[in-house]
Design a protein around this motif. Structure first.
Motif, PDB file in Angstrom:
ATOM      1  N   VAL A  33       0.724  -1.148  -0.151  1.00 28.92           N
ATOM      2  CA  VAL A  33       0.191   0.022  -0.081  1.00 28.92           C
ATOM      3  C   VAL A  33       0.958   1.174  -0.002  1.00 28.92           C
ATOM      4  O   VAL A  33       1.932   1.221   0.686  1.00 28.92           O
ATOM      5  CB  VAL A  33      -1.075   0.017   1.389  1.00 28.92           C
ATOM      6  CG1 VAL A  33      -2.087  -1.053   1.251  1.00 28.92           C
ATOM      7  CG2 VAL A  33      -0.147  -0.247   2.566  1.00 28.92           C
ATOM      8  N   HIS A  34       0.359   2.202  -0.489  1.00 32.05           N
ATOM      9  CA  HIS A  34       1.133   3.701  -0.593  1.00 32.05           C
ATOM     10  C   HIS A  34      -0.090   4.423  -0.150  1.00 32.05           C
ATOM     11  O   HIS A  34      -1.113   4.603  -0.279  1.00 32.05           O
ATOM     12  CB  HIS A  34       1.600   3.710  -1.973  1.00 32.05           C
ATOM     13  CG  HIS A  34       2.365   2.822  -2.653  1.00 32.05           C
ATOM     14  ND1 HIS A  34       4.143   3.141  -2.361  1.00 32.05           N
ATOM     15  CD2 HIS A  34       2.321   1.710  -3.136  1.00 32.05           C
ATOM     16  CE1 HIS A  34       4.566   2.254  -2.868  1.00 32.05           C
ATOM     17  NE2 HIS A  34       3.675   1.166  -3.638  1.00 32.05           N
ATOM     18  N   LYS A  35       0.778   5.667   0.250  1.00 30.24           N
ATOM     19  CA  LYS A  35       0.026   6.824   0.750  1.00 30.24           C
ATOM     20  C   LYS A  35      -0.455   7.737  -0.497  1.00 30.24           C
ATOM     21  O   LYS A  35       0.547   8.197  -1.065  1.00 30.24           O
ATOM     22  CB  LYS A  35       0.551   7.504   2.112  1.00 30.24           C
ATOM     23  CG  LYS A  35      -0.269   8.497   2.699  1.00 30.24           C
ATOM     24  CD  LYS A  35       0.095   8.856   4.234  1.00 30.24           C
ATOM     25  CE  LYS A  35      -1.030   9.082   5.136  1.00 30.24           C
ATOM     26  NZ  LYS A  35      -0.646   9.228   6.351  1.00 30.24           N
ATOM     27  N   TYR A  48      -4.413   5.278   2.468  1.00 29.00           N
ATOM     28  CA  TYR A  48      -3.619   4.187   1.834  1.00 29.00           C
ATOM     29  C   TYR A  48      -4.060   3.401   0.833  1.00 29.00           C
ATOM     30  O   TYR A  48      -5.523   3.251   1.125  1.00 29.00           O
ATOM     31  CB  TYR A  48      -3.289   3.305   3.144  1.00 29.00           C
ATOM     32  CG  TYR A  48      -2.178   3.636   3.863  1.00 29.00           C
ATOM     33  CD1 TYR A  48      -0.825   3.851   3.499  1.00 29.00           C
ATOM     34  CD2 TYR A  48      -2.326   4.151   5.514  1.00 29.00           C
ATOM     35  CE1 TYR A  48       0.095   4.289   4.383  1.00 29.00           C
ATOM     36  CE2 TYR A  48      -1.213   4.518   5.917  1.00 29.00           C
ATOM     37  CZ  TYR A  48      -0.293   4.465   5.573  1.00 29.00           C
ATOM     38  OH  TYR A  48       0.751   5.193   6.655  1.00 29.00           O
ATOM     39  N   VAL A  49      -3.711   2.929  -0.429  1.00 31.39           N
ATOM     40  CA  VAL A  49      -4.223   2.443  -1.363  1.00 31.39           C
ATOM     41  C   VAL A  49      -3.294   1.572  -2.006  1.00 31.39           C
ATOM     42  O   VAL A  49      -2.077   1.765  -2.050  1.00 31.39           O
ATOM     43  CB  VAL A  49      -4.696   3.513  -2.462  1.00 31.39           C
ATOM     44  CG1 VAL A  49      -5.361   2.741  -3.807  1.00 31.39           C
ATOM     45  CG2 VAL A  49      -5.631   4.649  -2.056  1.00 31.39           C
ATOM     46  N   CYS A  50      -3.909   0.255  -2.318  1.00 32.66           N
ATOM     47  CA  CYS A  50      -2.846  -0.969  -2.646  1.00 32.66           C
ATOM     48  C   CYS A  50      -2.616  -0.596  -4.057  1.00 32.66           C
ATOM     49  O   CYS A  50      -3.421   0.182  -4.800  1.00 32.66           O
ATOM     50  CB  CYS A  50      -3.596  -2.074  -2.496  1.00 32.66           C
ATOM     51  SG  CYS A  50      -4.942  -2.432  -3.552  1.00 32.66           S
ATOM     52  N   LEU A  54      -4.517   1.155  -7.479  1.00 31.62           N
ATOM     53  CA  LEU A  54      -3.858   2.246  -8.179  1.00 31.62           C
ATOM     54  C   LEU A  54      -4.001   1.939  -9.770  1.00 31.62           C
ATOM     55  O   LEU A  54      -4.358   2.958 -10.439  1.00 31.62           O
ATOM     56  CB  LEU A  54      -2.510   2.592  -7.390  1.00 31.62           C
ATOM     57  CG  LEU A  54      -2.370   3.397  -6.477  1.00 31.62           C
ATOM     58  CD1 LEU A  54      -1.003   3.435  -6.060  1.00 31.62           C
ATOM     59  CD2 LEU A  54      -3.224   4.701  -6.393  1.00 31.62           C
ATOM     60  N   ARG A  55      -3.380   0.854 -10.003  1.00 35.84           N
ATOM     61  CA  ARG A  55      -3.278   0.415 -11.282  1.00 35.84           C
ATOM     62  C   ARG A  55      -4.616   0.499 -12.177  1.00 35.84           C
ATOM     63  O   ARG A  55      -5.028   0.749 -13.127  1.00 35.84           O
ATOM     64  CB  ARG A  55      -2.767  -0.993 -11.470  1.00 35.84           C
ATOM     65  CG  ARG A  55      -1.467  -0.774 -11.876  1.00 35.84           C
ATOM     66  CD  ARG A  55      -0.915  -2.460 -12.000  1.00 35.84           C
ATOM     67  NE  ARG A  55      -1.322  -3.200 -13.155  1.00 35.84           N
ATOM     68  CZ  ARG A  55      -1.286  -4.431 -13.466  1.00 35.84           C
ATOM     69  NH1 ARG A  55      -0.375  -5.141 -12.543  1.00 35.84           N
ATOM     70  NH2 ARG A  55      -1.638  -5.101 -14.346  1.00 35.84           N
ATOM     71  N   THR A  56      -5.661  -0.129 -11.289  1.00 42.94           N
ATOM     72  CA  THR A  56      -7.066  -0.296 -11.840  1.00 42.94           C
ATOM     73  C   THR A  56      -7.730   1.065 -12.014  1.00 42.94           C
ATOM     74  O   THR A  56      -8.207   1.574 -13.036  1.00 42.94           O
ATOM     75  CB  THR A  56      -8.052  -1.020 -11.029  1.00 42.94           C
ATOM     76  OG1 THR A  56      -7.339  -2.428 -10.744  1.00 42.94           O
ATOM     77  CG2 THR A  56      -9.237  -1.123 -11.498  1.00 42.94           C
ATOM     78  N   ASN A  57      -7.631   2.104 -11.196  1.00 44.54           N
ATOM     79  CA  ASN A  57      -8.049   3.315 -11.114  1.00 44.54           C
ATOM     80  C   ASN A  57      -7.381   4.282 -12.126  1.00 44.54           C
ATOM     81  O   ASN A  57      -7.876   5.084 -12.902  1.00 44.54           O
ATOM     82  CB  ASN A  57      -8.173   4.198  -9.758  1.00 44.54           C
ATOM     83  CG  ASN A  57      -9.246   3.253  -8.891  1.00 44.54           C
ATOM     84  OD1 ASN A  57     -10.311   2.882  -9.656  1.00 44.54           O
ATOM     85  ND2 ASN A  57      -8.881   3.379  -7.513  1.00 44.54           N
ATOM     86  N   ASN A  59      -6.174   3.416 -15.064  1.00 46.61           N
ATOM     87  CA  ASN A  59      -6.524   2.928 -16.221  1.00 46.61           C
ATOM     88  C   ASN A  59      -7.918   3.378 -16.533  1.00 46.61           C
ATOM     89  O   ASN A  59      -8.262   3.702 -17.673  1.00 46.61           O
ATOM     90  CB  ASN A  59      -6.536   1.271 -16.429  1.00 46.61           C
ATOM     91  CG  ASN A  59      -5.061   0.878 -16.484  1.00 46.61           C
ATOM     92  OD1 ASN A  59      -4.167   1.488 -16.781  1.00 46.61           O
ATOM     93  ND2 ASN A  59      -4.893  -0.628 -16.065  1.00 46.61           N
ATOM     94  N   LYS A  60      -8.785   3.456 -15.681  1.00 45.74           N
ATOM     95  CA  LYS A  60      -9.998   4.033 -15.680  1.00 45.74           C
ATOM     96  C   LYS A  60      -9.940   5.411 -16.052  1.00 45.74           C
ATOM     97  O   LYS A  60     -10.770   5.979 -17.070  1.00 45.74           O
ATOM     98  CB  LYS A  60     -10.900   4.074 -14.498  1.00 45.74           C
ATOM     99  CG  LYS A  60     -11.332   2.433 -14.357  1.00 45.74           C
ATOM    100  CD  LYS A  60     -12.327   2.280 -13.027  1.00 45.74           C
ATOM    101  CE  LYS A  60     -12.590   0.893 -12.658  1.00 45.74           C
ATOM    102  NZ  LYS A  60     -13.363   0.780 -11.531  1.00 45.74           N
ATOM    103  N   ASN A  61      -8.942   6.241 -15.639  1.00 47.59           N
ATOM    104  CA  ASN A  61      -8.937   7.601 -15.648  1.00 47.59           C
ATOM    105  C   ASN A  61      -8.204   7.881 -17.136  1.00 47.59           C
ATOM    106  O   ASN A  61      -8.525   9.050 -17.719  1.00 47.59           O
ATOM    107  CB  ASN A  61      -8.069   8.482 -14.524  1.00 47.59           C
ATOM    108  CG  ASN A  61      -8.654   8.248 -13.361  1.00 47.59           C
ATOM    109  OD1 ASN A  61     -10.051   8.142 -13.382  1.00 47.59           O
ATOM    110  ND2 ASN A  61      -8.094   8.332 -12.369  1.00 47.59           N
ATOM    111  N   SER A  62      -7.487   7.045 -17.842  1.00 46.76           N
ATOM    112  CA  SER A  62      -7.011   7.507 -19.198  1.00 46.76           C
ATOM    113  C   SER A  62      -7.892   7.327 -20.155  1.00 46.76           C
ATOM    114  O   SER A  62      -9.028   6.704 -20.081  1.00 46.76           O
ATOM    115  CB  SER A  62      -6.022   6.447 -19.203  1.00 46.76           C
ATOM    116  OG  SER A  62      -5.033   6.518 -18.400  1.00 46.76           O
TER     117      SER A  62
END
Length: 62
Positions: A33-35, A48-50, A54-57, A59-62
């Motif tokens: 997890v990263h802050k 904190y988000v794993c 982060l990768r999933t979100n 890709n959605k924003n791109s």
């Protein structure tokens, strides 16, 4: 404060260290997890988000 992903709830899990002689001792596996500054319900906060979320979100924003 525990290091648990705000989005999916991923946190610590327990398991065993297994030696060459096959002895088992307890250990914990921490989530990666990263802050990160994220927006939840219109408010920005540091949480904190794993890395999987982060990768999933990202890709959605791109």
């Amino acid at each position: 404060m525990s290091r648990v992903c705000v989005i999916c709830g991923k946190g610590k899990v327990s398991g065993n260290n297994v030696s060459h002689s096959n002895r088992h001792t307890k250990r914990t596996f921490s989530a990666n997890v990263h802050k990160v500054k994220i927006e939840i319900d219109g408010k920005e906060s540091n949480e904190y988000v794993c890395t999987r979320c982060l990768r999933t979100n990202m890709n959605k924003n791109s």
